[in-house]
Design an enzyme around this catalytic site. Structure first.
Site, PDB file in Angstrom:
ATOM      1  N   ASP A 192      -4.673   1.718  11.063  1.00 58.05           N
ATOM      2  CA  ASP A 192      -6.082   1.400  11.301  1.00 58.05           C
ATOM      3  C   ASP A 192      -6.199   0.858  12.733  1.00 58.05           C
ATOM      4  O   ASP A 192      -6.234   1.637  13.679  1.00 58.05           O
ATOM      5  CB  ASP A 192      -6.493   0.384  10.224  1.00 58.05           C
ATOM      6  CG  ASP A 192      -7.976   0.079  10.192  1.00 58.05           C
ATOM      7  OD1 ASP A 192      -8.780   1.006  10.248  1.00 58.05           O
ATOM      8  OD2 ASP A 192      -8.332  -1.108  10.096  1.00 58.05           O
ATOM      9  N   LYS A 242      -6.686   6.378  10.963  1.00 55.95           N
ATOM     10  CA  LYS A 242      -8.089   6.268  11.394  1.00 55.95           C
ATOM     11  C   LYS A 242      -8.083   6.067  12.904  1.00 55.95           C
ATOM     12  O   LYS A 242      -8.193   4.929  13.377  1.00 55.95           O
ATOM     13  CB  LYS A 242      -8.748   5.053  10.738  1.00 55.95           C
ATOM     14  CG  LYS A 242      -8.851   5.094   9.228  1.00 55.95           C
ATOM     15  CD  LYS A 242      -9.766   3.951   8.787  1.00 55.95           C
ATOM     16  CE  LYS A 242      -9.370   3.344   7.487  1.00 55.95           C
ATOM     17  NZ  LYS A 242     -10.113   2.119   7.151  1.00 55.95           N
ATOM     18  N   ARG A 279      -5.553   0.650  -6.783  1.00 52.27           N
ATOM     19  CA  ARG A 279      -4.288   1.223  -6.309  1.00 52.27           C
ATOM     20  C   ARG A 279      -3.823   2.364  -7.207  1.00 52.27           C
ATOM     21  O   ARG A 279      -3.062   3.227  -6.790  1.00 52.27           O
ATOM     22  CB  ARG A 279      -3.186   0.158  -6.293  1.00 52.27           C
ATOM     23  CG  ARG A 279      -3.360  -0.926  -5.257  1.00 52.27           C
ATOM     24  CD  ARG A 279      -2.070  -1.740  -5.157  1.00 52.27           C
ATOM     25  NE  ARG A 279      -2.261  -3.008  -4.483  1.00 52.27           N
ATOM     26  CZ  ARG A 279      -2.180  -3.194  -3.169  1.00 52.27           C
ATOM     27  NH1 ARG A 279      -1.918  -2.169  -2.380  1.00 52.27           N
ATOM     28  NH2 ARG A 279      -2.350  -4.377  -2.639  1.00 52.27           N
ATOM     29  N   GLU A 281       4.138   3.922   6.070  1.00 54.34           N
ATOM     30  CA  GLU A 281       2.933   3.086   6.028  1.00 54.34           C
ATOM     31  C   GLU A 281       1.822   3.857   5.315  1.00 54.34           C
ATOM     32  O   GLU A 281       1.787   5.088   5.324  1.00 54.34           O
ATOM     33  CB  GLU A 281       2.547   2.734   7.485  1.00 54.34           C
ATOM     34  CG  GLU A 281       1.241   2.010   7.684  1.00 54.34           C
ATOM     35  CD  GLU A 281       1.136   0.634   7.032  1.00 54.34           C
ATOM     36  OE1 GLU A 281       1.434   0.533   5.830  1.00 54.34           O
ATOM     37  OE2 GLU A 281       0.712  -0.315   7.708  1.00 54.34           O
ATOM     38  N   ASP A 338      -5.549  -0.400  -1.818  1.00 56.08           N
ATOM     39  CA  ASP A 338      -6.446  -1.246  -2.598  1.00 56.08           C
ATOM     40  C   ASP A 338      -7.677  -1.694  -1.831  1.00 56.08           C
ATOM     41  O   ASP A 338      -7.716  -1.681  -0.601  1.00 56.08           O
ATOM     42  CB  ASP A 338      -5.712  -2.519  -3.015  1.00 56.08           C
ATOM     43  CG  ASP A 338      -5.499  -3.463  -1.825  1.00 56.08           C
ATOM     44  OD1 ASP A 338      -4.873  -3.038  -0.844  1.00 56.08           O
ATOM     45  OD2 ASP A 338      -5.998  -4.610  -1.865  1.00 56.08           O
ATOM     46  N   GLY A 388       0.770  -1.249   0.000  1.00 56.51           N
ATOM     47  CA  GLY A 388       0.000   0.000   0.000  1.00 56.51           C
ATOM     48  C   GLY A 388       0.796   1.291   0.000  1.00 56.51           C
ATOM     49  O   GLY A 388       0.280   2.332  -0.408  1.00 56.51           O
ATOM     50  N   PHE A 405     -13.755   2.947   4.534  1.00 62.49           N
ATOM     51  CA  PHE A 405     -12.805   2.120   3.781  1.00 62.49           C
ATOM     52  C   PHE A 405     -12.360   2.900   2.558  1.00 62.49           C
ATOM     53  O   PHE A 405     -13.181   3.299   1.736  1.00 62.49           O
ATOM     54  CB  PHE A 405     -13.413   0.775   3.377  1.00 62.49           C
ATOM     55  CG  PHE A 405     -12.355  -0.231   3.035  1.00 62.49           C
ATOM     56  CD1 PHE A 405     -11.740  -0.977   4.028  1.00 62.49           C
ATOM     57  CD2 PHE A 405     -11.946  -0.388   1.720  1.00 62.49           C
ATOM     58  CE1 PHE A 405     -10.725  -1.886   3.720  1.00 62.49           C
ATOM     59  CE2 PHE A 405     -10.931  -1.304   1.402  1.00 62.49           C
ATOM     60  CZ  PHE A 405     -10.320  -2.046   2.407  1.00 62.49           C
TER      61      PHE A 405
HETATM   62  P1  IMP Z   1      -3.866  -2.214  10.930  1.00 64.66           P
HETATM   63  O1  IMP Z   1      -2.905  -3.294  11.257  1.00 64.66           O
HETATM   64  O2  IMP Z   1      -5.278  -2.554  11.305  1.00 64.66           O
HETATM   65  O3  IMP Z   1      -3.459  -0.860  11.466  1.00 64.66           O
HETATM   66  O4  IMP Z   1      -3.992  -2.165   9.376  1.00 64.66           O
HETATM   67  C1  IMP Z   1      -3.132  -1.529   8.597  1.00 64.66           C
HETATM   68  C2  IMP Z   1      -3.247  -2.017   7.176  1.00 64.66           C
HETATM   69  O5  IMP Z   1      -4.571  -2.394   6.832  1.00 64.66           O
HETATM   70  C3  IMP Z   1      -2.887  -0.907   6.239  1.00 64.66           C
HETATM   71  O6  IMP Z   1      -1.523  -0.930   5.966  1.00 64.66           O
HETATM   72  C4  IMP Z   1      -3.711  -1.243   5.025  1.00 64.66           C
HETATM   73  O7  IMP Z   1      -2.976  -2.121   4.200  1.00 64.66           O
HETATM   74  C5  IMP Z   1      -4.906  -1.952   5.548  1.00 64.66           C
HETATM   75  N1  IMP Z   1      -6.051  -1.019   5.619  1.00 64.66           N
HETATM   76  C6  IMP Z   1      -6.538  -0.384   6.701  1.00 64.66           C
HETATM   77  N2  IMP Z   1      -7.567   0.396   6.401  1.00 64.66           N
HETATM   78  C7  IMP Z   1      -7.728   0.285   5.063  1.00 64.66           C
HETATM   79  C8  IMP Z   1      -8.642   0.901   4.118  1.00 64.66           C
HETATM   80  O8  IMP Z   1      -9.508   1.738   4.452  1.00 64.66           O
HETATM   81  N3  IMP Z   1      -8.482   0.536   2.825  1.00 64.66           N
HETATM   82  C9  IMP Z   1      -7.551  -0.366   2.409  1.00 64.66           C
HETATM   83  N4  IMP Z   1      -6.679  -0.937   3.247  1.00 64.66           N
HETATM   84  C10 IMP Z   1      -6.772  -0.621   4.563  1.00 64.66           C
HETATM   85 MG    MG Z   2      -0.599  -2.050   4.348  1.00 68.55          MG
END
Ligand code: IMP
Ligand code: MG
Length: 180
Positions: A105, A133, A167, A101, A161, A46, A154
């Site tokens: 999330d 977020k 992307r 990054e 993606d 990403g 999202f």
């Molecule tokens: P975390 O481990 O939950 O913080 O997730 C981080 C990863 O989840 C990011 O690097 C993204 O690849 C993916 N991700 C989180 N939110 C989104 C979104 O809204 N769209 C697409 N990918 C997301």
């Molecule tokens: Mg990612």
């Protein structure tokens, strides 16, 4: 697997992203001023567009490396369990490191990666996330720098993606489902 129908509504324009990257690059330059070499670590996949634009704004000696951590698969849910699918090519012991990054999330991915890389004893390690977020956080972590805080939507585009699609959009947009 076929995806439900959806449209993408623009949320952050390409111009706004570029302007924010200019601001952030000034702060990164100030923080790492005098570095012999900054290793910029992109988290695949990403961050690939973000890292490409970011390093071109950095007036520092830069090396680029990549790391891939497991993520959502083709779903919209975090797996919470983070695995390293592809490790760095280079050593980071004693070096200045910037982890790049796309989105923070739940926070599981970034906190896992930071813990792993800190264990290799870099001289200094900072983090930057294009998007944050905060309302979704389950692990307490905040990137050193954040491009934009966004609500619990999202999003896709600018490298990010949904099931590997979108992307290549030049902007960040939110996914809105249509139809049945
Ligand atoms: P975390 O481990 O939950 O913080 O997730 C981080 C990863 O989840 C990011 O690097 C993204 O690849 C993916 N991700 C989180 N939110 C989104 C979104 O809204 N769209 C697409 N990918 C997301
Ligand atoms: Mg990612």
């Amino acid at each position: 697997m076929s995806q439900p129908d959806y449209v993408v509504d623009q949320m952050i324009s390409a111009k706004a992203i570029a302007a924010r990257i200019e601001e952030l690059s000034d702060e990164i330059e100030a923080t790492f001023a005098g570095t012999g070499k900054l290793i910029v670590v992109g988290l695949l996949r990403g961050s690939f567009v973000f890292i490409a634009d970011l390093v071109r704004e950095l007036e520092l000696p830069v090396e680029v490396d990549f790391l891939e951590a497991s993520s959502y698969g083709d779903t919209m849910e975090s797996s919470r369990e983070v695995r390293i699918l592809k490790d760095l090519r280079g050593e980071i012991a004693g070096r200045d490191v910037l982890v790049v990054e796309d989105i923070v999330d739940t926070g599981f991915t970034l906190s896992h990666v930071v813990r792993l890389l800190e264990s290799r004893e870099p001289r200094r390690l900072e983090t930057i996330a294009l998007l944050d977020k905060p309302s979704r956080r389950e692990v307490e972590i905040k990137a050193t720098w954040t491009g934009f805080e966004i609500p619990d939507e999202f999003v896709v585009g600018y490298g990010i993606d949904y099931a590997q699609r979108n992307r290549n959009l030049p902007y960040i947009g939110k996914v809105r489902f249509t139809g049945a």
